[in-house]
Design an enzyme around this catalytic site. Sequence first.
Site, mmCIF file in Angstrom:
data_model
loop_
_atom_site.group_PDB
_atom_site.id
_atom_site.type_symbol
_atom_site.label_atom_id
_atom_site.label_comp_id
_atom_site.label_asym_id
_atom_site.label_seq_id
_atom_site.Cartn_x
_atom_site.Cartn_y
_atom_site.Cartn_z
ATOM 1 N N CYS A 102 41.329 18.206 32.214
ATOM 2 C CA CYS A 102 40.707 16.885 32.277
ATOM 3 C C CYS A 102 41.389 16.041 33.345
ATOM 4 C CB CYS A 102 40.795 16.174 30.918
ATOM 5 S SG CYS A 102 42.487 15.726 30.471
ATOM 6 N N CYS A 139 45.127 15.634 33.367
ATOM 7 C CA CYS A 139 45.873 16.756 33.962
ATOM 8 C C CYS A 139 46.005 16.561 35.470
ATOM 9 C CB CYS A 139 45.156 18.073 33.688
ATOM 10 S SG CYS A 139 45.026 18.510 31.948
ATOM 11 N N ASP A 169 27.108 4.439 71.978
ATOM 12 C CA ASP A 169 27.274 4.768 73.388
ATOM 13 C C ASP A 169 25.885 5.055 73.943
ATOM 14 O OD1 ASP A 169 28.599 5.611 75.809
ATOM 15 O OD2 ASP A 169 28.124 7.661 75.208
ATOM 16 N N ASP A 211 29.585 10.706 72.105
ATOM 17 C CA ASP A 211 29.590 12.154 72.284
ATOM 18 C C ASP A 211 30.530 12.646 73.384
ATOM 19 O OD1 ASP A 211 28.164 11.188 74.482
ATOM 20 O OD2 ASP A 211 26.978 13.021 74.630
ATOM 21 N N ASP A 246 34.743 8.720 74.716
ATOM 22 C CA ASP A 246 34.437 8.012 73.472
ATOM 23 C C ASP A 246 35.523 8.214 72.416
ATOM 24 O OD1 ASP A 246 31.984 7.110 74.457
ATOM 25 O OD2 ASP A 246 30.953 8.939 73.845
#
Length: 844
Positions: free
Chosen positions: A11, A14, A442, A641, A645
């Site tokens: 549980c 734990c 961008d 990309d 960047d």
Amino acid sequence: MKQYTVTGMSCAACSARVEKAVAKVPGVSSCSVSLLTNSMGVEGEAKASDVIAAVEAAGYGAAEKGLETKTVQKAGTASQEEFLKDKETPKLKKRLIFSLCFLLPLMYISMGHMMWNWPVPAFVEGNHVAMGLIQLLFTTSIMVINQKFFISGFKSLWHKVPNMDTLVALGASASYVYSLYALFAMTDAQMHADMGKVMSYMHEFYFESAAMILTLITVGKMLEARSKGRTTDALKSLMKLAPKTAVVLRDGKETKVSIEEVTKGDVFVVRPGENIPVDGIILEGSSAINESALTGESIPVDKEPGDAVSAATLNTSGFIRCEAVRVGEDTTLSQIIQMVSDAAATKAPIAKVADKVSGIFVPAVILIAAVTMLIWLLAGQTIGFALARGISVLVISCPCALGLATPVAIMVGNGMGAKHGIMFKTAVSLEETGKIQIVALDKTGTITSGEPRVTDVLAEEGVTEEELLSFAYALEKKSEHPLARAILTEAEEKNIQAAGEVTEFSAVPGNGLTGRVNAELLHGGNLKFIMGKAGVPETIQKQAERLSKEGKTPLFFSRDGKLLGVIAVADVIKEDSPQAIKELKDMGIHVVMLTGDNEQTARAIGGQAGVDEVIAGVLPDGKESVIRALKEKGKVAMVGDGINDAPALTRADMGIAIGAGTDIAIDAADVVLMKSRLRDVPAAIRLSRATLRNIHENLFWAFIYNVIGIPLAAGIWIPIFGWQLNPMFGAAAMSLSSFCVVTNALRLNWFKMYDGSKDRKRKQKKSYKKQEEEKMKKTMHIEGMMCGHCEARVKKCLEALPQVEEAIVNHTEGTAVLTLNEEVEEAVLKKAVEEQDYTVTEIA
């Protein structure tokens, strides 16, 4: 991050205990334990042996996962699939069947015969001690079958870290021990022929409660395990995609080898209908590759020599020969699996609330049960009645629901994203993406395709479009300029042949091209260059000016001193960009476009895309500072990309990388869009919001269940309404609570992340329009700037002034656009610039 398998957890208490123990190990910087996958992610320089020792000292088992999470190709797929395989459900199913075999006759005797007088064998009829002994034997058998509850529960109690199994073990043991006492007391009454006492002790038996509690909890555990298994379906599906063999060329012959034998540089062949075994580059042949396994895009992509192919994608048509460039853990598929696996091993911020509660939940419940029994005894109730109330409190309380509320939703949400090519690297990124207020995009490669295309062909009177393109094609074939590629592509797509072979070719830097075709002198380039070679009518000049305002680059062509026409080239907007930006705005998100283009071109493209704000003239190293400024207005996501960047992606609250971009951009991002399309940005935000909403629902259910259930079990409502909870019903409720939480999380599998019809705008503290109105703008016209270095000097000197929040400088336009926090005298601005040896001609 090192990952470990943790055993013995039952549980949330734990997982909280393990997390706390490992966090104390020297060298551990962070630790995250997942109850859902029984895994643990540890960051830092601590030795694996020290981490494992800390887990074992806490009363649990641990082992380093090793290869199964590090690689897919090198024997890792089988290991990781085996790790994620649902091993618990079959075990629990077997336990349940055996338990039911003993529980049914037990219930027949204890309830069927006693309550409804169902027939029993003659030797038992009227023999209450015999019936008690039979119940004892059946219950003991069920307890032995479900001994795991007692081993785990009492072991945790011994280590002073009680868990859910402790509650079950205490509840069942209390019922069993008290019933055993009642049975011995009954035998004593039987010896003294006190049949009244014999009958009264018969009603003190709770054997069936102990047996039913264990069986019902086993049912709940089985349902929970089965549902938890379904939450990892997406990850298991990805693993099944990994090819097991490859056909490589060895000594000129095709040889079939296992996938782990393929090394970088090997040449492999793939026939139609076969999967690509590893990431590679096509050397020979062409085909259409179905990449839906990785990107979710069902339309096959045409591939030719020089194009990249990825492991697990399907070759649908031609025969291809490829060179292996990435194998084992370096393949795209392996990295995707690693991302999903890491996300499951991390913990979302919202989970901390449940963790804190879970850490003290079980001890608190045990205390409440003890106090409940004491109060009822003091109130004059029998031991049996008080015991029933205490047992009810123990077995209805469920820390598991709290512990599972967050991880199951995170796992399902992350799996849904992976299925559609949206990769969340961590649970934090999945939670936080939905809270974004500003999205900075961008321009090149994100809003636009990143590849210039011909948009307009304006042929001069007496010249056909085909003739213009033919001569332009011939001239531009010799050029290496990016814009030349656009004209070549346009001519090839329209099957237009070059007018002839160009001789005496030369390029005039910054102006254009010149050459001869069949003794005819050709020129191509900008307006200023061509006007020196041929006459350009005013109508053509106005059309070219219009094209420039639209963000296009007009290229002029002439032959023997006569204008042939104008071809406009532009980096065109992706088809889905305007729709994606509209969806973002509909969600209440402020959309900003960042570009290095001049103001005029940037505004033209920004207008077409529909963004809220355009920030132009941003140098590659200036994006990070723009993101820093935007973060003062709200939570920012940067979408990009390229290599340039990466700093901005890292600086932003949430970095989102377009999957077709560079490895550096992808590494710097928190979210990766494998399809390279902008519509996945609002989809990712939508999925994040839905996942967070699901977590809130799960936490509400888990909390409210215990808030209602524990007082009911304790008997608070008995004096008022007479509501009394039987321990068996408490056990059933406990069993169903976790199952309900997991089932609610599974509803995310049906969430439509691309449907924006139900989007709701998030309220902002202050509208961005109002924020911008509060800012003051000034434009300075500056002479003497020649390059990017000049821009940087002017920008630095202006932003050094306390009144200037931001300065966007463009040397080609000769301008500096200032954003001011407060009024500033023009003389101060002029002095700052002219001290750098530039001339300020005007401030508007």
